[in-house]
Design a protein around this motif. Structure first.
Motif, PDB file in Angstrom:
ATOM      1  N   THR A  25     -23.261 107.607 -10.478  1.00 56.55           N
ATOM      2  CA  THR A  25     -22.742 108.013 -11.823  1.00 56.55           C
ATOM      3  C   THR A  25     -24.005 108.434 -12.780  1.00 56.55           C
ATOM      4  N   LYS A  26     -23.847 109.063 -13.618  1.00 57.06           N
ATOM      5  CA  LYS A  26     -24.755 109.312 -14.978  1.00 57.06           C
ATOM      6  C   LYS A  26     -24.449 108.428 -16.127  1.00 57.06           C
ATOM      7  N   PHE A  27     -23.064 108.559 -15.703  1.00 54.79           N
ATOM      8  CA  PHE A  27     -22.538 108.059 -17.160  1.00 54.79           C
ATOM      9  C   PHE A  27     -22.912 106.330 -18.053  1.00 54.79           C
ATOM     10  N   MET A  28     -23.517 105.978 -17.240  1.00 57.06           N
ATOM     11  CA  MET A  28     -23.835 104.420 -17.114  1.00 57.06           C
ATOM     12  C   MET A  28     -24.659 104.455 -18.016  1.00 57.06           C
ATOM     13  N   MET A  29     -25.182 102.891 -18.785  1.00 56.54           N
ATOM     14  CA  MET A  29     -26.340 102.819 -19.795  1.00 56.54           C
ATOM     15  C   MET A  29     -27.636 102.841 -18.340  1.00 56.54           C
ATOM     16  N   LEU A  30     -27.433 102.549 -17.642  1.00 59.10           N
ATOM     17  CA  LEU A  30     -29.117 101.515 -16.523  1.00 59.10           C
ATOM     18  C   LEU A  30     -29.076 102.663 -15.479  1.00 59.10           C
ATOM     19  N   GLU A  31     -30.293 103.393 -15.199  1.00 60.92           N
ATOM     20  CA  GLU A  31     -30.626 103.977 -13.880  1.00 60.92           C
ATOM     21  C   GLU A  31     -30.644 103.174 -12.813  1.00 60.92           C
ATOM     22  N   PRO A  32     -30.297 103.553 -11.634  1.00 64.22           N
ATOM     23  CA  PRO A  32     -30.299 102.507 -10.498  1.00 64.22           C
ATOM     24  C   PRO A  32     -31.224 101.630  -9.963  1.00 64.22           C
ATOM     25  N   ASP A  33     -32.718 102.154 -10.751  1.00 64.14           N
ATOM     26  CA  ASP A  33     -33.178 100.742 -10.104  1.00 64.14           C
ATOM     27  C   ASP A  33     -33.764 100.238 -11.623  1.00 64.14           C
TER      28      ASP A  33
END
Length: 161
Positions: A25-33
């Motif tokens: 998701t793009k709704f959380m604070m952190l990017e995947p990396d």
């Protein structure tokens, strides 16, 4: 499925859930990396008795979580900041409502008067869940996150007892 408090020895399971949600998701604070595992730090966070970290467990895996971080200072001790995330393939199955039911019990036991959270204005599924749980929109934070080259706004929502 079982919903219960996350134990400190389950830090890696919790981290894996967070990483998966970051990817889905793009709704959380952190990017995947951006998220990196520090077992000691994660265990300290999970072991803080003032805060509340619960998860939905399915087949030995954490598929969703809710955290409530209580105010550390006297003037805000009556409030907690909420973060919730559920793996994409387990959404729309009532897990969020069950997590909030457990939160409600904890909030009453701890005599909290205010629960608060932020949510991207375009995350209508989450907003509807929060409204069903008694949260109301208190305001809009402009340009709070930068996602895929675009600034996005967030609602500030709260439930006051």
């Amino acid at each position: 499925m079982q919903i219960r408090r996350i134990n400190t020895n389950e830090a890696k399971l919790f981290f894996n859930c967070l990483k998966n949600i970051d990817r889905e998701t793009k709704f959380m604070m952190l990017e995947p990396d951006e998220r990196h595992f520090d077992e000691k730090k994660m265990q300290e966070i999970l072991g803080d008795k003032d805060d509340y970290f619960i998860a939905a467990f399915n087949d030995g895996e954490i598929i969703g979580f809710l955290s409530a971080q209580r105010g550390k200072y006297k003037r805000i001790r009556h409030s907690a900041y909420i973060v919730i995330g559920i793996r994409q393939s387990f959404q729309k199955q009532g897990i969020g409502s069950k997590l909030f039911d457990k939160l409600e019990e904890w909030a009453k036991e701890n005599r909290l008067k205010r629960l608060e959270l932020t949510v991207e204005v375009s995350n209508t599924i989450a907003i509807n869940l929060y409204k069903r749980q008694g949260f109301v929109i208190e305001g809009t934070k402009k340009n709070t996150m930068f996602v895929d080259g675009v600034f996005v706004d967030e609602y500030m929502m709260a439930k006051v007892y």
